[in-house]
Design a protein around this motif. Sequence first.
Motif, mmCIF file in Angstrom:
data_model
loop_
_atom_site.group_PDB
_atom_site.id
_atom_site.type_symbol
_atom_site.label_atom_id
_atom_site.label_comp_id
_atom_site.label_asym_id
_atom_site.label_seq_id
_atom_site.Cartn_x
_atom_site.Cartn_y
_atom_site.Cartn_z
ATOM 1 N N GLY A 191 0.841 -1.197 0.000
ATOM 2 C CA GLY A 191 0.000 0.000 0.000
ATOM 3 C C GLY A 191 0.866 1.232 0.000
ATOM 4 N N ILE A 192 0.375 2.274 -0.610
ATOM 5 C CA ILE A 192 1.060 3.555 -0.473
ATOM 6 C C ILE A 192 0.147 4.431 0.367
ATOM 7 C CG2 ILE A 192 0.267 4.655 -2.623
ATOM 8 C CD1 ILE A 192 3.438 5.445 -2.758
ATOM 9 N N CYS A 193 0.658 4.867 1.492
ATOM 10 C CA CYS A 193 -0.180 5.534 2.487
ATOM 11 C C CYS A 193 -0.204 7.033 2.215
ATOM 12 C CB CYS A 193 0.386 5.248 3.872
ATOM 13 S SG CYS A 193 -0.473 6.136 5.166
ATOM 14 N N TYR A 194 -1.398 7.612 2.222
ATOM 15 C CA TYR A 194 -1.446 9.056 1.961
ATOM 16 C C TYR A 194 -2.039 9.855 3.119
ATOM 17 C CZ TYR A 194 -6.381 8.506 0.663
ATOM 18 O OH TYR A 194 -7.725 8.242 0.701
ATOM 19 N N SER A 195 -2.299 9.190 4.240
ATOM 20 C CA SER A 195 -2.747 9.954 5.404
ATOM 21 C C SER A 195 -2.432 9.233 6.708
ATOM 22 C CB SER A 195 -4.256 10.214 5.321
ATOM 23 O OG SER A 195 -4.705 10.911 6.453
ATOM 24 N N LEU A 196 -1.920 9.992 7.660
ATOM 25 C CA LEU A 196 -1.704 9.475 9.009
ATOM 26 C C LEU A 196 -2.633 10.223 9.942
ATOM 27 C CD1 LEU A 196 2.200 9.756 9.091
ATOM 28 C CD2 LEU A 196 0.908 7.612 8.939
ATOM 29 N N LYS A 197 -3.067 9.574 10.989
ATOM 30 C CA LYS A 197 -3.856 10.304 11.973
ATOM 31 C C LYS A 197 -2.948 11.127 12.880
ATOM 32 C CE LYS A 197 -8.107 7.619 12.069
ATOM 33 N NZ LYS A 197 -8.966 6.688 12.831
ATOM 34 N N GLY A 198 -3.521 12.160 13.448
ATOM 35 C CA GLY A 198 -2.832 12.939 14.463
ATOM 36 C C GLY A 198 -3.303 12.477 15.825
ATOM 37 N N MET A 199 -2.957 13.231 16.845
ATOM 38 C CA MET A 199 -3.264 12.746 18.186
ATOM 39 C C MET A 199 -3.319 13.874 19.194
ATOM 40 S SD MET A 199 -2.513 9.852 20.326
ATOM 41 C CE MET A 199 -0.983 9.031 20.123
ATOM 42 N N ALA A 200 -4.268 13.739 20.127
ATOM 43 C CA ALA A 200 -4.216 14.553 21.343
ATOM 44 C C ALA A 200 -4.352 13.552 22.481
ATOM 45 C CB ALA A 200 -5.340 15.581 21.388
ATOM 46 N N VAL A 326 -6.692 9.083 28.020
ATOM 47 C CA VAL A 326 -7.595 9.077 26.869
ATOM 48 C C VAL A 326 -6.854 9.605 25.638
ATOM 49 C CG1 VAL A 326 -9.737 10.031 25.902
ATOM 50 C CG2 VAL A 326 -9.607 9.472 28.350
ATOM 51 N N SER A 327 -6.886 8.841 24.565
ATOM 52 C CA SER A 327 -6.274 9.346 23.333
ATOM 53 C C SER A 327 -7.355 9.693 22.327
ATOM 54 C CB SER A 327 -5.330 8.312 22.719
ATOM 55 O OG SER A 327 -6.056 7.238 22.174
ATOM 56 N N MET A 328 -7.172 10.805 21.676
ATOM 57 C CA MET A 328 -8.036 11.152 20.555
ATOM 58 C C MET A 328 -7.161 11.124 19.315
ATOM 59 S SD MET A 328 -10.320 14.143 22.286
ATOM 60 C CE MET A 328 -8.932 14.830 23.198
ATOM 61 N N ARG A 329 -7.502 10.236 18.394
ATOM 62 C CA ARG A 329 -6.783 10.149 17.108
ATOM 63 C C ARG A 329 -7.491 11.098 16.157
ATOM 64 N NH1 ARG A 329 -1.919 6.995 17.046
ATOM 65 N NH2 ARG A 329 -2.138 5.612 18.827
ATOM 66 N N LEU A 330 -6.735 11.976 15.561
ATOM 67 C CA LEU A 330 -7.323 13.060 14.779
ATOM 68 C C LEU A 330 -7.065 12.888 13.296
ATOM 69 C CD1 LEU A 330 -6.183 15.910 17.180
ATOM 70 C CD2 LEU A 330 -8.263 14.528 17.280
ATOM 71 N N VAL A 331 -7.914 13.487 12.509
ATOM 72 C CA VAL A 331 -7.771 13.385 11.055
ATOM 73 C C VAL A 331 -7.607 14.791 10.482
ATOM 74 C CG1 VAL A 331 -9.150 11.266 11.014
ATOM 75 C CG2 VAL A 331 -10.271 13.486 10.634
ATOM 76 N N PRO A 332 -7.124 14.884 9.237
ATOM 77 C CA PRO A 332 -7.079 16.202 8.594
ATOM 78 C C PRO A 332 -8.494 16.788 8.613
ATOM 79 C CG PRO A 332 -5.995 14.516 7.231
ATOM 80 C CD PRO A 332 -6.673 13.808 8.342
ATOM 81 N N ASN A 333 -8.725 18.038 8.894
ATOM 82 C CA ASN A 333 -7.858 19.136 9.267
ATOM 83 C C ASN A 333 -8.039 19.514 10.746
ATOM 84 O OD1 ASN A 333 -6.975 19.477 6.554
ATOM 85 N ND2 ASN A 333 -8.841 20.597 6.084
ATOM 86 N N GLN A 334 -8.209 18.528 11.600
ATOM 87 C CA GLN A 334 -8.362 18.836 13.031
ATOM 88 C C GLN A 334 -7.037 19.340 13.589
ATOM 89 O OE1 GLN A 334 -9.966 14.832 14.006
ATOM 90 N NE2 GLN A 334 -11.452 15.932 15.254
#
Length: 455
Positions: A191-200, A326-334
């Motif tokens: 796979g070629i990955c084009y998005s990673l999640k972010g985190m708070a 608690v982890s919040m995994r974030l996506v573009p554009n959070q």
Amino acid sequence: MASEKVLSHLKNHQQKHVEQLCDFLRIPSISSVSAHNADTKRAAKFVSSELKELGLAVEVIDMGGHPLVYAETEIRPDRKTLLFYGHYDVQPVDPLDLWDNPPFEPVIKDGIIYARGSSDDKGQLYTHIKALEAYILQGEELPVNVKFIIEGEEEAGGESIYKFTEQNTEKLSCDAVVVSDTTLYNETTPGICYSLKGMAYMEITVQGPGMDLHSGSYGGSVQNPGNALAEIIAKLKDADGRCLVPGFYDDVLELEQDERDGFAELGYTDEILCDETGAPAAFGEKGFTTLERMWARPTCDVNGIACGYGGEGAKTIIPARGLAKVSMRLVPNQDPDTIAAAFSAYVKEIAPTGVKVEVSNHHNAAPVLVHRKSEMMNAGMIALEKGFGAKPVFIREGGSIPIVGTFQDCLKSPVLLLGYGLNTDNIHSPNEKFHLDNFFRGIRTSAILMTEAAK
Ligand code: BES
Ligand code: MN
Ligand code: MN
């Protein structure tokens, strides 16, 4: 395609590459445990020595935490430049008793190598070093300039690499950043990955009485921190799996129709999920497929709860305090800081009376989105296809690699996320593993990429 000389070198040195990887894996470079500080230094030394032996100019840099390793080949202005990023540090190993073999004594069984760091990220990082080595040992002219930036604090939320990147944008300048710290789509499809999640990443503490109280003597007289914490956690999400923090979804970039179609075509099912994870059923935000939730929807998850007595038998107390991570995994554009602030305010607002509630923010990471159409993306696609002998698909990841967003911001170069691991590699878990076939194919891919990226 890389030359026959380079490719046959790789074929003839597979055994040697595995032995060398084993030496790397024997170093217990756990970045979050200070008792291992000498080991993280040794792991930095391991990679810096190899790169030095290959004739690169190497610097081991102390930014106050675990050392960074920077290396570069001769930089010729008529060639493109690839910057390879990876991390030599690994996660802690507990619970140790669930490992079938000691985590730092690599064992190979049925073509799979078992050890902490084998997939995340030593095995993946090492593919690029071995690919470069093949060109150099074969006296093949390098098609590109090669730079490496390798860190030792990825798993510990360290600051060193951010500071270094911000202060050294010229040194790190490149035509593409290449990162192998993610996964293939599955065992047969790269796979070629084009998005990673972010985190708070948040921590909630609930303070009640000054000490544990007899639950009979004082029962009914004070708020119980355990019950209070449970009330807070129960209000983080609704029954449909949606996060209730106000504004949580405001900046979420919705999936394009072609992305949803692409995901659907991959044919991932809840049956595969249950098979991979052992979970009795899939669950999550209504209105999205499982893959959409895993790759493109933000999450809010308890990572750990500690409160009161959890040992054998019964102990009658009202606990003095409770805590939850608690982890919040974030996506573009959070934006992680905005989300962290919204979370803190919400928890304070819903906190029951009679206890002192505090919220802190451990570390954040920005989500990452990469253009799917670019020359470099094409080069990555071709390299993966030739390296793995199968057509790659576009994927996203639920995981985070915090520095990647900073690379995008500071270096303004495209990022290629070429992952060689599998979701079932048990990263961060007992019995971490890495398929040797993927190790070999990864090395080939990297060698081919060096040629393809030059075009
Ligand atoms: N290599 C992982 C990220 C990853 C995991 C990518 C799974 C793709 C699939 C990385 O080492 C990692 O563990 N990152 C942490 C970052 C966190 C500490 C900010 C993560 O995702 O938990
Ligand atoms: Mn990693
Ligand atoms: Mn990791």
